[in-house]
Design an enzyme around this catalytic site. Structure first.
Site, short mmCIF file in Angstrom:
data_model
loop_
_atom_site.label_atom_id
_atom_site.label_comp_id
_atom_site.label_asym_id
_atom_site.label_seq_id
_atom_site.Cartn_x
_atom_site.Cartn_y
_atom_site.Cartn_z
N ARG A 53 -13.92 -56.97 -35.62
CA ARG A 53 -12.89 -56.25 -34.87
C ARG A 53 -11.89 -57.25 -34.32
O ARG A 53 -12.21 -58.40 -34.06
CB ARG A 53 -13.53 -55.47 -33.71
CG ARG A 53 -14.24 -54.21 -34.18
CD ARG A 53 -14.71 -53.37 -33.00
NE ARG A 53 -15.78 -54.01 -32.26
CZ ARG A 53 -15.64 -54.58 -31.08
NH1 ARG A 53 -14.47 -54.60 -30.48
NH2 ARG A 53 -16.67 -55.14 -30.47
N TYR A 72 -12.21 -54.03 -42.33
CA TYR A 72 -13.47 -54.19 -41.60
C TYR A 72 -13.84 -52.90 -40.85
O TYR A 72 -12.98 -52.25 -40.25
CB TYR A 72 -13.38 -55.37 -40.61
CG TYR A 72 -14.60 -55.38 -39.73
CD1 TYR A 72 -15.83 -55.80 -40.23
CD2 TYR A 72 -14.56 -54.88 -38.43
CE1 TYR A 72 -16.97 -55.75 -39.45
CE2 TYR A 72 -15.69 -54.84 -37.64
CZ TYR A 72 -16.90 -55.26 -38.15
OH TYR A 72 -18.02 -55.18 -37.39
N LYS A 103 -15.14 -46.52 -33.76
CA LYS A 103 -14.64 -47.00 -32.47
C LYS A 103 -13.31 -46.33 -32.11
O LYS A 103 -13.07 -45.99 -30.95
CB LYS A 103 -14.47 -48.51 -32.51
CG LYS A 103 -15.73 -49.28 -32.88
CD LYS A 103 -16.84 -49.06 -31.89
CE LYS A 103 -18.01 -49.98 -32.17
NZ LYS A 103 -19.12 -49.74 -31.24
N HIS A 110 -20.33 -45.72 -25.20
CA HIS A 110 -20.85 -46.72 -26.14
C HIS A 110 -22.34 -46.89 -25.85
O HIS A 110 -22.78 -47.89 -25.29
CB HIS A 110 -20.08 -48.03 -25.90
CG HIS A 110 -20.31 -49.10 -26.91
ND1 HIS A 110 -20.10 -50.43 -26.66
CD2 HIS A 110 -20.73 -49.05 -28.20
CE1 HIS A 110 -20.37 -51.15 -27.73
NE2 HIS A 110 -20.76 -50.33 -28.68
N SER A 126 -22.32 -56.07 -26.77
CA SER A 126 -22.82 -56.53 -28.06
C SER A 126 -23.82 -57.68 -27.86
O SER A 126 -23.81 -58.35 -26.82
CB SER A 126 -21.68 -56.98 -28.96
OG SER A 126 -21.01 -58.04 -28.34
N CYS A 145 -27.02 -57.52 -27.41
CA CYS A 145 -28.10 -57.26 -26.44
C CYS A 145 -29.21 -56.39 -27.03
O CYS A 145 -30.06 -55.89 -26.30
CB CYS A 145 -27.54 -56.60 -25.19
SG CYS A 145 -26.51 -57.68 -24.20
N ASP A 160 -25.33 -46.28 -31.32
CA ASP A 160 -24.07 -46.91 -30.90
C ASP A 160 -23.19 -46.02 -30.01
O ASP A 160 -22.57 -46.52 -29.10
CB ASP A 160 -23.28 -47.34 -32.14
CG ASP A 160 -22.14 -48.31 -31.84
OD1 ASP A 160 -22.34 -49.19 -30.98
OD2 ASP A 160 -21.07 -48.18 -32.44
N ARG A 178 -22.99 -56.82 -42.22
CA ARG A 178 -23.40 -55.47 -41.80
C ARG A 178 -24.15 -54.73 -42.89
O ARG A 178 -24.04 -55.05 -44.07
CB ARG A 178 -22.15 -54.66 -41.44
CG ARG A 178 -21.35 -55.22 -40.27
CD ARG A 178 -21.95 -54.78 -38.97
NE ARG A 178 -21.29 -55.36 -37.81
CZ ARG A 178 -21.28 -54.79 -36.62
NH1 ARG A 178 -21.87 -53.63 -36.41
NH2 ARG A 178 -20.71 -55.39 -35.60
#
Ligand code: OXD
Ligand code: MN
Length: 594
Positions: A70, A198, A207, A227, A249, A251, A278, A367
């Site tokens: 991103r 991406y 997102k 989120h 992110s 975590c 997510d 990914r």
């Protein structure tokens, strides 16, 4: 009156004219369409087949090396009034933004097919779901959207019924980072993204729609677009409670959503059900509870670090029918990434012979895209039109010091403050500077489509007569001891903390009141068999009043940085806590009551 389909047709025609697309393909989401697209991409090199014996139906996409993540500095919220976007967003005036990107879209699809992708975020028949249409010139994006959303004819039929949809225009352009923009026009329910293929920039349902435009829609319609993962915890009596949890992110959100209970819990009959990893859309039901859906239908997860020990469910689910992006491959063409205990990489993510001296085999943000239904812990409730009732909201971050393993907010307003103040400390490996706290309110810093001050007001507004709101908690799996080692084992053992959280929700577990919230005493939480020392347990549950005093002062400064729009109720809550801390003696309060 024009119908939504007429306005859709007109928009497609306008875009085709501007972009000079060669062909137009309306996606129906069928299997035959998917087969055809895949064949075309295998022929063009957009996709590379992987070992059909070990990974049936799996493919690999190698992106441009400058298009792997991103791009927050190129992501804009374009509202008429700059203050509506807030200091948490990059802002551009709508007229300037349209002019800038429309110039880039002019002729961008020359010689290419324009795909029209109608999609529904959430189960097709859910009143909480919302629809959109993405126009894209990337067949890779189409293939991903087919997995990540309910895409095709059924979504188009719902758009006709709804009478409206979010418009998302995407082109990979020439993949030039200098000509890359991700623009959001919340007042027009429109997204324009160019120059990147991406996921987070190009799969516009995720997102861009489900969080940035979604949060704006949610505020005007009285719900929350967050989120957050959604996980169901089933106890040995067969009762399932649902938890929504927000983490920045890195975590372990996907790991927590797919957690495997420790052996003793499995034997006792505990089960974990994955609803989402997510994004969570929550709406108050007639019963006053918050009901949640996962607007997505698939997972776009980070591959590196995924292994039998960290996330066996994820590893199982990506054995077949998965699109991998930017992973390495073994000599026999199996996907490979750092952290995978089996196999040896032969080629790296750019297709070069792998040389460990040249960097990792997989890009660190490599990914997998996979249907949610392939997850062994997939919850059939992910398809429920009414969603699932949320018992607890959990916030968390990577906090090596100060923040205890878990605490419960006193009430909703305190919980909103806890979410607003959350953040993660950077590690030496990531930045060179240890212990720098990055605030990431509700893990929404990169994703809230409007001013955070207004967002906190919106959160506070849910606390009204008749509401049966979830309890709010904060967890910290990343507390470290003096030796620099993690004090808490994490992964499956996190269920012990979730068990306490659920116990707090149904009134069966106790807690100790402290100036920062309610913390379990060592005897309130099941630590059997973990082998933690008494000192480690003390550190995990202690409240350092002086340190918390400094934390509260920093939280006050953070709230003030949003200026006059910051709700007074939140500032008052911060002051109340700061005062309670300043009056606390002795300076070290033991949660265990010592
Ligand atoms: C994601 C992210 O990809 O948060 O989910 O960046
Ligand atoms: Mn995310």
């Amino acid at each position: 009156m024009t119908s939504s389909l007429e306005s859709l047709n007109r928009w497609v025609e306008d875009v085709a004219r501007l972009t000079e697309a060669e062909k137009i393909h309306w996606c129906d989401g069928s299997e035959s369409e998917e087969r055809l697209l895949k064949e075309q991409m295998l022929a063009s090199g957009d996709l590379i087949g992987l070992n059909p014996e070990t990974h049936p139906g799996c493919t690999l996409h190698r992106s441009s090396p400058t298009d792997v993540a991103r791009v927050e500095h190129l992501t804009f919220i374009c509202t008429r009034d700059r203050d509506d976007a807030g200091p948490n967003n990059h802002w551009m005036a709508p007229s300037e933004a349209h002019a800038k990107v429309d110039a880039l879209f002019a002729g961008a699809m020359r010689g290419r097919t324009l795909y029209v992708v109608p999609y529904c975020m959430g189960p097709i028949d859910s009143p909480i779901s919302r629809c959109g249409v993405e126009i894209t010139d990337s067949p890779y994006v189409v293939a991903n959207m087919r997995i990540m959303t309910r895409m095709g004819s059924a979504a188009l039929a719902r758009i006709e019924r709804d009478g409206h949809f979010v418009k998302g225009l995407h082109s990979i352009g020439d993949l030039d980072p200098e000509k890359r923009f991700i623009m959001h026009f919340p007042e027009e329910l429109t997204i324009k993204s160019i120059g990147s293929g991406y996921g987070g920039n190009a799969l516009l349902g995720k997102k861009c729609h489900a969080l940035r435009i979604g949060s704006w829609q949610a505020r005007s319609e009285g719900w929350l677009a967050e989120h957050m993962l959604i996980v169901g915890i089933e106890n040995p009596r067969g009762e399932t409670r649902y938890i929504a949890a927000a983490f920045p992110s890195a975590c372990g959100k996907t790991n927590l959503a797919m957690l495997i209970p420790p052996e003793s819990y499995r034997e006792a009959g505990w089960k974990v059900w994955t609803v989402g990893d997510d994004i969570c859309w929550m709406k108050p039901g007639e019963d006053g509870q918050l009901w949640a859906i996962n607007p997505e239908a698939g997972y776009f997860g980070v591959a590196p670090g995924t292994d039998r020990t960290t996330n066996p469910n994820a590893l199982t689910m990506i054995q077949h029918d998965t699109i991998f992006t930017n992973v390495g491959v073994t000599a026999d063409n199996q996907p490979w990434w750092e952290g995978l205990s089996e196999g040896v990489p032969a080629r790296d993510w750019q297709g070069r012979p792998h040389d460990p001296g040249q960097g990792p085999a997989a890009h660190p943000n490599a990914r997998f895209t996979v249907s949610a239904k392939q997850c062994p812990s997939w919850s059939p409730m992910a398809e429920a039109a009414e969603g699932v009732p949320i018992s607890a909201i959990v916030f968390g971050g990577r906090r090596p010091s100060l923040i205890p393993l878990v605490f419960e907010a006193r009430d909703w307003t305190h919980g909103v403050l806890v979410g607003a103040a959350m953040g993660s400390e950077t590690t030496a490996a990531a930045t060179g500077a240890v212990g720098v706290l990055r605030r990431d309110s509700m893990a929404m810093k990169p994703f809230c489509g409007y001013n955070f001050a207004d967002y906190f007001s919106h959160w506070l507004s849910f606390d009204k007569p008749g509401a049966k709101l979830p309890k709010i908690f904060h967890v910290n799996w990343f507390r470290k001891g003096a030796d620099g080692k993690f004090l808490w084992p994490g992964f499956g053992e996190n269920l012990r903390v979730l068990e306490w959280i659920i116990g707090r929700c149904d009134g069966s577990r106790s807690a100790v009141e402290t100036p920062v919230g309610r913390v379990p005493a060592a005897t309130d939480i099941n630590l059997d068999g973990l082998g933690l020392s008494a000192a480690a347990i003390d550190s995990l549950l202690e409240i350092d009043v002086d340190g918390w005093g400094r934390e509260m002062a920093a939280t006050g400064e953070y709230l003030d940085s949003f200026g006059a729009r910051m709700p007074q109720a939140l500032k008052a809550e911060q002051k109340r806590m700061a005062e309670a801390l300043s009056k606390s003696t002795p300076s070290q309060v033991r949660a265990a009551g010592g």
